[in-house]
Write a protein that holds these residues in place. Structure first.
Motif, PDB file in Angstrom:
ATOM      1  N   GLY A 271       0.811  -1.218   0.000  1.00  0.00           N
ATOM      2  CA  GLY A 271       0.000   0.000   0.000  1.00  0.00           C
ATOM      3  C   GLY A 271       0.835   1.253   0.000  1.00  0.00           C
ATOM      4  N   ALA A 272       2.163   1.118  -0.102  1.00  0.00           N
ATOM      5  CA  ALA A 272       3.053   2.278  -0.127  1.00  0.00           C
ATOM      6  C   ALA A 272       4.110   2.075  -1.210  1.00  0.00           C
ATOM      7  CB  ALA A 272       3.719   2.469   1.237  1.00  0.00           C
ATOM      8  N   SER A 273       4.703   3.171  -1.631  1.00  0.00           N
ATOM      9  CA  SER A 273       5.750   3.095  -2.645  1.00  0.00           C
ATOM     10  C   SER A 273       6.987   2.410  -2.077  1.00  0.00           C
ATOM     11  CB  SER A 273       6.103   4.495  -3.121  1.00  0.00           C
ATOM     12  OG  SER A 273       7.258   4.470  -3.913  1.00  0.00           O
ATOM     13  N   ASP A 274       7.629   1.591  -2.930  1.00  0.00           N
ATOM     14  CA  ASP A 274       8.879   0.970  -2.498  1.00  0.00           C
ATOM     15  C   ASP A 274      10.080   1.811  -2.898  1.00  0.00           C
ATOM     16  OD1 ASP A 274       8.982   0.635  -5.192  1.00  0.00           O
ATOM     17  OD2 ASP A 274       9.083  -1.553  -5.166  1.00  0.00           O
ATOM     18  N   GLY A 275       9.833   2.968  -3.517  1.00  0.00           N
ATOM     19  CA  GLY A 275      10.919   3.870  -3.882  1.00  0.00           C
ATOM     20  C   GLY A 275      11.679   3.478  -5.125  1.00  0.00           C
ATOM     21  N   SER A 276      11.208   2.446  -5.859  1.00  0.00           N
ATOM     22  CA  SER A 276      11.903   2.000  -7.073  1.00  0.00           C
ATOM     23  C   SER A 276      10.920   1.917  -8.235  1.00  0.00           C
ATOM     24  CB  SER A 276      12.555   0.631  -6.846  1.00  0.00           C
ATOM     25  OG  SER A 276      13.510   0.689  -5.809  1.00  0.00           O
ATOM     26  N   PRO A 277      10.536   3.058  -8.788  1.00  0.00           N
ATOM     27  CA  PRO A 277       9.595   3.027  -9.907  1.00  0.00           C
ATOM     28  C   PRO A 277      10.230   2.424 -11.155  1.00  0.00           C
ATOM     29  CG  PRO A 277      10.472   5.239  -9.612  1.00  0.00           C
ATOM     30  CD  PRO A 277      10.967   4.436  -8.448  1.00  0.00           C
ATOM     31  N   GLY A 278       9.400   1.821 -11.989  1.00  0.00           N
ATOM     32  CA  GLY A 278       9.869   1.342 -13.284  1.00  0.00           C
ATOM     33  C   GLY A 278      10.005   2.504 -14.257  1.00  0.00           C
ATOM     34  N   THR A 279      11.006   2.469 -15.104  1.00  0.00           N
ATOM     35  CA  THR A 279      11.250   3.570 -16.043  1.00  0.00           C
ATOM     36  C   THR A 279      11.475   3.023 -17.449  1.00  0.00           C
ATOM     37  OG1 THR A 279      13.638   3.572 -15.618  1.00  0.00           O
ATOM     38  CG2 THR A 279      12.269   5.024 -14.251  1.00  0.00           C
ATOM     39  N   ALA A 280      11.284   3.900 -18.422  1.00  0.00           N
ATOM     40  CA  ALA A 280      11.548   3.560 -19.828  1.00  0.00           C
ATOM     41  C   ALA A 280      11.735   4.857 -20.592  1.00  0.00           C
ATOM     42  CB  ALA A 280      10.426   2.730 -20.434  1.00  0.00           C
ATOM     43  N   ASN A 281      12.269   4.735 -21.803  1.00  0.00           N
ATOM     44  CA  ASN A 281      12.502   5.886 -22.665  1.00  0.00           C
ATOM     45  C   ASN A 281      11.903   5.584 -24.035  1.00  0.00           C
ATOM     46  OD1 ASN A 281      14.471   7.226 -24.858  1.00  0.00           O
ATOM     47  ND2 ASN A 281      14.351   8.540 -23.055  1.00  0.00           N
ATOM     48  N   LEU A 282      11.243   6.563 -24.630  1.00  0.00           N
ATOM     49  CA  LEU A 282      10.619   6.408 -25.941  1.00  0.00           C
ATOM     50  C   LEU A 282      11.168   7.462 -26.894  1.00  0.00           C
ATOM     51  CD1 LEU A 282       8.502   5.174 -27.863  1.00  0.00           C
ATOM     52  CD2 LEU A 282       6.843   6.803 -26.936  1.00  0.00           C
ATOM     53  N   GLU A 283      11.694   7.007 -28.050  1.00  0.00           N
ATOM     54  CA  GLU A 283      12.218   7.924 -29.063  1.00  0.00           C
ATOM     55  C   GLU A 283      11.125   8.265 -30.074  1.00  0.00           C
ATOM     56  OE1 GLU A 283      15.360   9.249 -29.169  1.00  0.00           O
ATOM     57  OE2 GLU A 283      15.574   8.349 -27.181  1.00  0.00           O
ATOM     58  N   ILE A 284      10.972   9.564 -30.372  1.00  0.00           N
ATOM     59  CA  ILE A 284       9.986  10.064 -31.319  1.00  0.00           C
ATOM     60  C   ILE A 284      10.722  10.756 -32.464  1.00  0.00           C
ATOM     61  CG2 ILE A 284       7.995  11.584 -31.648  1.00  0.00           C
ATOM     62  CD1 ILE A 284       7.408   9.257 -29.847  1.00  0.00           C
ATOM     63  N   PRO A 285      10.404  10.455 -33.722  1.00  0.00           N
ATOM     64  CA  PRO A 285      11.039  11.164 -34.849  1.00  0.00           C
ATOM     65  C   PRO A 285      10.825  12.668 -34.734  1.00  0.00           C
ATOM     66  CG  PRO A 285       9.840   9.252 -35.647  1.00  0.00           C
ATOM     67  CD  PRO A 285       9.487   9.392 -34.192  1.00  0.00           C
ATOM     68  N   SER A 286      11.838  13.430 -35.090  1.00  0.00           N
ATOM     69  CA  SER A 286      11.795  14.885 -34.906  1.00  0.00           C
ATOM     70  C   SER A 286      10.674  15.534 -35.697  1.00  0.00           C
ATOM     71  CB  SER A 286      13.143  15.502 -35.290  1.00  0.00           C
ATOM     72  OG  SER A 286      13.468  15.204 -36.641  1.00  0.00           O
ATOM     73  N   ASP A 287      10.410  15.047 -36.924  1.00  0.00           N
ATOM     74  CA  ASP A 287       9.370  15.690 -37.717  1.00  0.00           C
ATOM     75  C   ASP A 287       7.989  15.453 -37.117  1.00  0.00           C
ATOM     76  OD1 ASP A 287       9.521  13.032 -38.238  1.00  0.00           O
ATOM     77  OD2 ASP A 287       9.218  13.189 -40.392  1.00  0.00           O
ATOM     78  N   ILE A 288       7.795  14.294 -36.468  1.00  0.00           N
ATOM     79  CA  ILE A 288       6.523  14.047 -35.792  1.00  0.00           C
ATOM     80  C   ILE A 288       6.429  14.908 -34.536  1.00  0.00           C
ATOM     81  CG2 ILE A 288       5.114  12.314 -34.634  1.00  0.00           C
ATOM     82  CD1 ILE A 288       5.240  11.915 -37.622  1.00  0.00           C
ATOM     83  N   ALA A 289       7.507  14.951 -33.765  1.00  0.00           N
ATOM     84  CA  ALA A 289       7.501  15.712 -32.519  1.00  0.00           C
ATOM     85  C   ALA A 289       7.269  17.198 -32.755  1.00  0.00           C
ATOM     86  CB  ALA A 289       8.816  15.505 -31.775  1.00  0.00           C
ATOM     87  N   ASN A 290       7.793  17.717 -33.855  1.00  0.00           N
ATOM     88  CA  ASN A 290       7.727  19.157 -34.107  1.00  0.00           C
ATOM     89  C   ASN A 290       6.490  19.594 -34.873  1.00  0.00           C
ATOM     90  OD1 ASN A 290      10.247  19.554 -32.871  1.00  0.00           O
ATOM     91  ND2 ASN A 290      11.335  19.093 -34.766  1.00  0.00           N
ATOM     92  N   ASN A 291       5.739  18.660 -35.430  1.00  0.00           N
ATOM     93  CA  ASN A 291       4.614  19.043 -36.280  1.00  0.00           C
ATOM     94  C   ASN A 291       3.269  18.553 -35.786  1.00  0.00           C
ATOM     95  OD1 ASN A 291       5.855  20.358 -38.848  1.00  0.00           O
ATOM     96  ND2 ASN A 291       7.116  18.554 -38.507  1.00  0.00           N
ATOM     97  N   ALA A 292       3.236  17.894 -34.650  1.00  0.00           N
ATOM     98  CA  ALA A 292       1.961  17.403 -34.137  1.00  0.00           C
ATOM     99  C   ALA A 292       1.129  18.555 -33.596  1.00  0.00           C
ATOM    100  CB  ALA A 292       2.201  16.363 -33.049  1.00  0.00           C
TER     101      ALA A 292
END
Length: 621
Positions: free
Chosen positions: A156-177
Motif C-alpha cells: 500500500g506504499a511506494s517501495d521507492g523503485s519506480p519502473g522507467t523507460a525511454n521512448l524515441e519520437i522522430p523529430s518531424d513528428i515531434a515538431n509538427n503534431a
C-alpha cells in the motif's frame, strides 16, 4: 443644294441608328445597340479596322490619351495601347513582355525573372509556388512504450523503485503534431482472482499525470513479448501536448502502491506492465502542387540523372548532397531506390516496435516484414534450417505453398548467416542414421564445370555437385523452382514483336530478355504468342531495335540445398569418427595382445635355451 443635303441626311440616318441615350449601333439589320455598349458593331462578313501607322507616326501623336489604341505596321508590328506613360504591346503581340504567350498548344513566358504562383514576391527560385497554408485534414501516428514495475510487496506504499523507460519520437513528428493524446493500459499481474489489486501512479517527463490508477476486468498476462491482452484504465485520452511538444525523447515511469492481495506471482510476473499509448495528430496541409495521372522529373546539376532530393516520412521534400533515399515507382510496376540511405528502412509493414528494448534497439538496418506465398515445385521438397529438417514434403507433383520474405536472383553476401533453430519450434523425430548418411555421401559426385552465362557468373571453374545427379542419390537436397535457363543467350533484332532467332520455343512459353535503357540493362519477361521458322513473336511491344534473349523460363529448374549437403557431411563425418574410434580401440587391443604374445615368446625362447643347454651337457658326458 437643299435636295443634296436631304439625301445625305437620309443616308446617314439609315446607316446610323442613334437612340436617345446617344448609343451608336452599326449593323445591317437595324438592331438596337446593346444597353451596355456605347458602340455596338455587328457583322458576319466584315471586321473592324483601327488606325494603322508606323512607329514614327505613332510617336508623333501629340499628347495621346491613356488607353489610345493603334496598330503598328513596322518594327515588331502589332496592337499597341498608351498606358499613360508609354506605348505597350497588347497580349505579347509586339516584342517581349511579361505576359503568357500561346505557341500552338504550348504556353510560355518570356519573362527573364522569377514566376510566382500564390505569391507576388517570387524570390526562392525560377518557379516559386506558395501554398495556402490551410489544412486539408489530419492523420494519427501511434507510438507505444512499455514500463515494467516490480511493485514491491504490495504494502500500500511506494517501495521507492519506480519502473522507467525511454521512448524515441522522430523529430518531424515531434515538431509538427497539433495535439498528442495519451492512454494508459495495464497488463501482467493486475487485479483479479490470482493477481494483486493495482494502485498505480504514472509520470511523463517528470510530471505526474495520474495517481490511484486501477484497471477493471479479469486477470491478464499482457506484456510486450507474448502479445497478451491489456486492460484499459481511467486514463484513456489524456492531453499530453504541453508535456511532449517538440520532444524527441520521452521519459516514462510508473510506481505501484499495491494493496492487500495474494502474495504470489501471476503469469510469471510479480508486478505490472504499463502500456503508454501516444497518439500524435499530424495536420495534412493543402498541397501547393498536385500532379494527377503524370510524373515529375528531376535531374542534378551534373546531368547524370541522380536526384538530389528525397522525401521524408511526412512526404516533405528535403535536400541532400547527392543521391538520396528516394523511392521511385517505375512504369513497369517495380520500385527502385537511389544509391544510399542513412536511416533504418522497413519494407512490407510497420517497423518493429523497439521501444521495449532500448532507444536504439532496431533489429537491423534493413528489416523485411511479412512475405508472400509462392509454390515450391517438385515432388520431394525439404525445408531445412541450421539444426535439421523442419519438414519434408512428398506430394508427387502437387505444388505446396510457403511464405518468402526475400528472393534473390543472384548471390547474397554477408559476414554470417543466422537461421531460426530453436528446439521449441520443432517436433523432433530422432537422430539421423549416420551409417546410411555415409553410404549416401559416398555416391555423390563432385564435378568441375563453368557456367554458360559467363557475363553474370564469370569464367572460373566451379567445383560443386550437379543437381540432376544429386537428385537420384539424395532427392531430399534438391528442390524445383521456376527460373530461366540460358538456352538461347543471343542478341537479336526485334520488329513489331517478332524476334529473329531460331529456337525450339513453343506458343505459351515464357522467355527472359534484356534491353538497354539509359546505359543500363533491364530484365524483362514475355510470353511467346507465335512461332515461325527462324523467328518467334512475344505478346508485348518493345521500343528497341535490339535485345538480348537470355532464354526460356522453366518450371523444373533444379536447386541444390547445400545446407542439407553440409549436415549430411556432418553426419557422415561423425560415422567416420565412430569407425576411427572403433579401429583405434581394436588397434590398442591388438597391441596389447601382441605384447602378451611377445612376452610368451620370450619365455618360450628362454625355456628352449635351457633345454638345449641340458641336452648339450648330457651329450658331453
Amino acid at each position: 443644294m437643299k435636295q443634296s443635303f436631304i439625301y445625305i441626311f437620309t443616308l446617314l440616318f439609315l446607316i446610323f441608328h442613334i437612340d436617345i441615350k446617344a448609343q451608336v449601333g452599326i449593323n445591317s439589320d437595324n438592331s438596337t445597340p446593346h444597353t451596355s455598349a456605347m458602340l455596338d458593331i455587328k457583322s458576319t462578313q466584315k471586321g473592324m479596322l483601327i488606325p494603322r501607322m508606323t512607329e514614327t507616326q505613332r510617336d508623333n501623336i501629340s499628347t495621346p490619351a491613356t488607353g489610345l489604341l493603334i496598330f503598328q505596321t513596322d518594327n515588331t508590328p502589332g496592337f499597341y495601347y498608351y498606358n499613360g506613360t508609354s506605348w505597350t504591346a497588347v497580349g505579347g503581340s509586339g516584342g517581349t513582355d511579361s505576359d503568357w504567350t500561346i505557341n500552338g498548344n504550348n504556353i510560355y513566358n518570356a519573362n527573364s525573372g522569377n514566376i510566382g504562383i500564390g505569391t507576388n514576391t517570387p524570390t526562392l527560385g525560377k518557379l516559386h509556388i506558395k501554398g495556402s497554408g490551410n489544412n486539408a485534414g489530419s492523420y494519427n501516428v501511434i507510438y507505444k512504450a512499455y514500463v515494467y514495475e516490480s511493485a514491491g510487496n504490495f504494502t500500500g506504499a511506494s517501495d521507492g523503485s519506480p519502473g522507467t523507460a525511454n521512448l524515441e519520437i522522430p523529430s518531424d513528428i515531434a515538431n509538427n503534431a497539433s495535439s498528442v493524446s495519451l492512454a494508459i493500459n495495464l497488463g501482467g499481474n493486475i487485479n483479479g482472482g490470482f493477481g494483486f489489486p493495482v494502485n498505480l501512479s504514472v509520470d511523463l517527463e517528470g510530471t505526474n499525470i495520474g495517481t490511484g490508477i486501477t484497471a477493471s476486468g479479469s486477470d491478464t498476462c499482457g506484456d510486450p513479448n507474448n502479445g497478451g491482452t491489456y486492460i484499459s484504465t481511467t486514463i484513456t485520452n489524456y492531453d499530453a501536448s504541453a508535456l511532449v511538444s517538440g520532444k524527441t525523447s520521452l521519459n516514462l515511469s510508473a510506481e505501484d502502491f499495491g494493496g492487500s492481495g495474494f502474495a504470489g506471482n501471476y503469469c510469471s510476473y510479480s508486478g505490472v506492465w504499463v502500456e503508454y499509448v501516444f497518439t500524435y495528430n499530424i495536420a495534412i496541409q493543402e498541397p501547393a502542387i498536385a500532379i494527377e495521372n503524370g510524373t515529375m522529373r528531376m535531374d542534378d546539376f551534373a546531368g547524370n540523372g541522380n536526384i538530389p532530393l528525397y522525401l521524408d516520412n511526412q512526404g516533405d521534400i528535403q535536400t541532400v548532397g547527392g543521391s538520396g533515399p528516394l523511392m521511385v515507382h517505375n512504369p513497369d510496376g517495380s520500385i527502385s531506390m537511389q544509391d544510399y540511405i542513412e536511416q533504418k528502412l522497413t519494407i512490407g509493414g510497420k517497423p518493429w516496435d523497439t521501444s521495449i528494448f532500448s532507444p536504439s534497439g532496431a533489429p537491423a538496418s534493413l528489416e523485411v516484414r511479412g512475405g508472400y506465398q509462392r509454390p515450391l515445385y517438385g515432388g520431394n521438397i525439404r525445408e531445412y534450417d541450421s539444426i535439421g529438417v523442419v519438414r519434408t514434403l512428398s506430394n508427387g507433383h502437387i505444388d505446396p505453398l510457403d511464405y518468402f520474405s526475400i528472393h534473390a536472383e543472384f548471390n547474397i553476401a554477408g559476414g554470417n548467416f543466422f537461421a531460426h533453430s530453436d528446439k521449441r519450434i520443432k517436433d523432433i523425430i530422432g537422430v539421423s542414421n549416420s551409417t546410411i548418411d555415409l553410404n549416401t555421401l559416398s555416391k555423390i559426385n563432385i564435378t568441375d564445370y563453368k557456367y554458360i552465362d559467363r557475363k553474370a557468373k564469370g569464367n572460373s571453374t566451379v567445383k560443386k555437385v550437379i543437381a540432376q545427379e544429386l537428385k537420384s542419390v539424395y532427392p531430399e537436397a534438391v528442390n524445383l523452382t521456376r527460373k530461366s535457363i540460358p538456352n538461347i543467350y543471343e542478341y537479336a533484332k526485334i520488329e513489331d514483336g517478332w524476334i529473329n532467332l531460331n529456337s525450339d520455343l513453343s506458343i505459351g512459353d515464357i522467355i527472359e530478355f534484356y534491353v538497354i535503357e539509359n546505359k543500363k540493362e533491364h530484365l524483362a519477361t514475355a510470353q511467346i504468342v507465335a512461332v515461325e521458322k527462324n523467328r518467334f513473336k512475344i505478346h508485348t511491344n518493345v521500343n528497341h531495335n535490339n535485345i538480348f534473349v537470355y532464354g526460356k523460363v522453366v518450371d523444373d529448374f533444379h536447386v541444390v540445398d547445400y545446407d542439407a549437403l553440409t549436415t549430411l557431411n556432418i553426419s557422415s563425418t561423425q560415422e567416420l569418427l565412430k569407425r576411427v574410434k572403433q579401429l583405434e580401440a581394436e588397434n590398442k587391443k591388438l597391441k596389447n595382445d601382441n605384447q602378451v604374445l611377445n612376452g610368451n615368446l620370450n619365455r618360450m625362447e628362454k625355456r628352449l635355451e635351457s633345454i638345449e643347454l641340458i641336452i648339450n651337457q648330457s651329450a658331453s658326458k
